[in-house]
Design an enzyme around this catalytic site. Structure first.
Site, PDB file in Angstrom:
ATOM      1  CB  THR A  28      -0.945   0.131   1.424  1.00 38.36           C
ATOM      2  OG1 THR A  28      -0.120   0.021   2.467  1.00 38.36           O
ATOM      3  CG2 THR A  28      -1.920  -1.352   1.118  1.00 38.36           C
ATOM      4  CG  ASN A  30       0.366   3.636   3.867  1.00 37.21           C
ATOM      5  OD1 ASN A  30      -0.592   3.020   4.161  1.00 37.21           O
ATOM      6  ND2 ASN A  30       1.386   2.918   3.814  1.00 37.21           N
ATOM      7  CD  GLU A  80      -3.231   0.979   5.986  1.00 40.87           C
ATOM      8  OE1 GLU A  80      -3.085  -0.178   5.317  1.00 40.87           O
ATOM      9  OE2 GLU A  80      -3.172   1.260   7.077  1.00 40.87           O
TER      10      GLU A  80
END
Length: 153
Positions: A28, A30, A80
Site C-alpha cells: 500500500t 499511505n 492506505e
C-alpha cells in the site's frame, strides 16, 4: 456520506506500518495524517475503489482502506491505497493522487490474517469489474491526475 463520490485527494506517500507488503502481500501507499484529516468526516470508514497515479504517471485501478483497521487495532485513522500495478521501486516521497469512485464494504475485524487477505482479494476483484464500467472508467481521464497539487500553508 457517499454522495460526495467521486472524491479526489492527493499528497506525499509516507511510510505506513509495513504490513501491506510484508504480512499481506498487498503493498500500500499511505497518506500522511494531514491528508487523512482533510477527507470529509462524513465519509464512512471501509474499503473503496477508484483510480490512482504516482507523480503524474499512468493512472491505475486501486482499492483503498479508510479507517482504523480493527484487525490491527490502529490508534490513528489511515488511508492506505493498493494500486493494481506492480511497481519496481519504493514510492516514499512521491506524490500519490487518488479518485475514490465507489464504496465496497464497511471496515471490520477478521478472525485471522487469512480471512483479512481473502476479503482484500475479493475487494480487488470487485474493483476491477466496477472500474471497467463506462461511467467509472471515464474518471481515469480526469484532469486532476495531470495537474500540479497545490499545498495549503
Amino acid at each position: 456520506m457517499l454522495s460526495q463520490l467521486p472524491l479526489f485527494a492527493g499528497g506525499e506517500i509516507v511510510r505506513g506500518f509495513g504490513r501491506g507488503s510484508k504480512e499481506l502481500g498487498i503493498p500500500t501507499a499511505n497518506f500522511p495524517l494531514e491528508v487523512v484529516k482533510s477527507l470529509p468526516e462524513s465519509l464512512p470508514t471501509g474499503a473503496y475503489y477508484g483510480w490512482a497515479n504516482v507523480d503524474n504517471g499512468p493512472v491505475h485501478k486501486m482499492v483503498l482502506s479508510i479507517g482504523w483497521n480493527p484487525f490491527y487495532n490502529n490508534k490513528e485513522k489511515s488511508v492506505e491505497t493498493h494500486m493494481l500495478h506492480d511497481f519496481n521501486c519504493d514510492l516514499y516521497g512521491q506524490t500519490l493522487k487518488i479518485c475514490i469512485v465507489g464504496y465496497l464494504r464497511p471496515e471490520r475485524s477478521f478472525d485471522s490474517l487469512e480471512s483479512l487477505i481473502a476479503a482484500i482479494r475479493g475487494d480487488i476483484e470487485q474493483a476491477k469489474a466496477f472500474l471497467d464500467e463506462a461511467d467509472k472508467a471515464k474518471l481515469k481521464e480526469a484532469p486532476f491526475f495531470t495537474e500540479k497539487l497545490c499545498s495549503s500553508k
